[in-house]
Design an enzyme around this catalytic site. Sequence first.
Site, PDB file in Angstrom:
ATOM      1  N   SER A   1       1.621  -9.728  -0.676  1.00 39.90           N
ATOM      2  CA  SER A   1       1.325  -8.294  -0.639  1.00 39.90           C
ATOM      3  C   SER A   1       1.540  -7.644   0.724  1.00 39.90           C
ATOM      4  CB  SER A   1      -0.110  -8.046  -1.102  1.00 39.90           C
ATOM      5  OG  SER A   1      -1.010  -8.820  -0.333  1.00 39.90           O
TER       6      SER A   1
ATOM      7  N   LYS B   1       0.807  -1.229   0.000  1.00 43.55           N
ATOM      8  CA  LYS B   1       0.000   0.000   0.000  1.00 43.55           C
ATOM      9  C   LYS B   1       0.840   1.278   0.000  1.00 43.55           C
ATOM     10  CE  LYS B   1      -4.196  -1.783   0.176  1.00 43.55           C
ATOM     11  NZ  LYS B   1      -5.118  -1.599  -0.982  1.00 43.55           N
TER      12      LYS B   1
ATOM     13  N   GLU C   1      -9.642   5.966   3.268  1.00 42.43           N
ATOM     14  CA  GLU C   1     -10.394   4.881   3.884  1.00 42.43           C
ATOM     15  C   GLU C   1      -9.409   3.760   4.177  1.00 42.43           C
ATOM     16  OE1 GLU C   1      -9.843   5.169   0.736  1.00 42.43           O
ATOM     17  OE2 GLU C   1      -9.175   3.137   0.272  1.00 42.43           O
TER      18      GLU C   1
END
Lengths: 421, 271
Positions: A402, A106, A129
């Site tokens: 991830s 991210k 968010e």
Amino acid sequence: MPNSTAGAAHGKQTVNYSAYPDESGHFGPYGGKFVPETLMPALDELEEAYLRSRSDHDFQEELAYLQRTFVGRPTPLTYARRLSQHLGGAQIYLKREDLAHTGAHKINNALGQALLMKRKMGKTRIVAETGAGQHGVATATAAALLGMECVVYMGTVDMARQEPNVFRMRLLGTEVRPVESGSKTLKDAINEAIRDWVTNVRTTHYLLGSVLGPHPYPTMVRDFQSVIGREALSQMTESPDGPGRLPDAIVACVGGGSNAIGIFHPFLDHHEIRLIGVEAGGLGIDSGAHAARFADPKLGRLGILQGTKSFVLQDDDGQIALTHSISAGLDYASVGPEHAWLRDLGRSEYTFCTDDQAMQGFKLLCELEGIIPALESAHAIGHLLELAPQMDRDQIILVNLSGRGDKDLGAVNRVLASEKS
Amino acid sequence: MSAKTGLERINHTFAVARQERRAAFMPYHALGYPSRQVTIDAIAALADAGADLFEIGIPHSDPLADGPTVQTATHQALMQGTTVTACLEMVRELRDRGVTQPFCGMTYFNPLYRYGVERFVNDAAAAGLDGLIVPDLPPEEATELEQACRRAGLATVYMLAPTSTEERIRLVAGHATGFIYMVSVTGITGARSELPPDLAAFVRSVRRHTDLPLAVGFGISTGEQAAAVAAIADGVIVGSALVRAAGVDDDLATLKALAADLARGSHHPAA
């Protein structure tokens, strides 16, 4: 380059993937801009600034510098020897986004967008968010690094199951605002972030965390995440630590789909490589308690949610369905429009892992490789249990790992405790 | 009802208001809130209190342009099983009961898309809707809806906001029919204590580009505010304040009193 011949050689459609989205932000029938008029000028400005940044050498240099010196890129490629042996099929390589600063992919996008605001748009307040909290932590981190005010919206269900990340965000100086509406998860957090954005749009940027939302978000987030695939491509083919060739399949979990698009995209023209996205199967498709948009023909229909047209879990009346996944980051009713388009084109394929299969993958990776994965990434590992044994020992699977699982220890503990009782 | 199209009925309403040098009072109500029966009674009461045109909310699970009041009301309506079909039945029932004011349906795009754009527009027109407002559908994405509405004679109402650029104002003015919904503030729906100071300038900047009626909404909750808006615009839209009032008492006394005050303000523009 094999690009021009690969499609023809394998009898698949030859598509110029870089031509998408079109000028209006559509990937075939998907994507677009479905937002209140108040936001339309902001999207136009964002698109314009983003396009300028793409060809701005100084901006790209600064981003690359931060990726190297702050994020820790390139992330390693790890050969998962014991997992490969255990499954007895294809050789498995892991792209280690779990080792990026803040513990997941991210940060690639959060830093990119925050820098874009700082250098190109002059907006000093960021809202975001978060579901699993990884995007929230990444955004809080980028905001701290670049000196910006940051507010993160998070459903109260997710706050409970990802508590360490709530604490992290607060330590980083971000205000975490609990969201009590709807299912109190990611979708509801996005609604609240958009409401904040509509209200404060003149000073505030909405730092959306996946390849979702109105154009240009799906494209911009994809581009910031494609660093994963570019590195992996070079590590697979050129690094002495890699196999010295391209993989036969690439596997990634798909919530909104940003880590999957990030690793898929630089490989799109290599038509011989299977690109496999793994959705959250929750308690099973028949149960209706899942987040598998492509796997459930009853609930997963073409629709519009939060700015974009894509597959959306919904009832017969067009109301958005409640979703379930053990993984907060995959617990979302829609999926990035480009995934829907690549699936239509036959370029990518999608399957799912149930909560139980993901937990199996989680445990295997811990015990065999010494890596505690995020529950999201555990869905990609879970699929290997099925996929790897079907493949030959001289074939290769590349998995996008991830994120790491520190945030999930409490949730996993609860699952393990309930299994014992 | 007359043989006029929905668009013609809306045009007529604004023409009359203009002639009488007043604004149109345009209340919003969420269908199915607080219950199906009270919805019918509330809209009938608003009609008697001087409403000129209604905004009729069809509930959606994810109303991202709405504040807490409308969110709660539409959520409650959904919990009671308010389907799109049930909404159209309520519209029909209101027409049968003799409510003649134009109705603009207001819903987010997904329920309408799932129902089928053309099918929805045709069923809506047959039930007695006169126009549609879809807040998450800008003109760029609305080609199919516009074509269906044109065939069925329904107005396609679009919004403009204080953030709208000249380019966007021109675009929206070129696509809107019936009227333009002027969002008074950058934000979501909900009552606010004061009107934004730059509202008159915003209305003037849009007026330069179009002769369409301009109706102002978001944040208006008192007769005094309504009169101030009526002095600069063609319509006064009130949502959250009325929705809240509809939930107060069984005989709708609070709603009726507020509606009368808002109608008076809308019909007597401040000097």
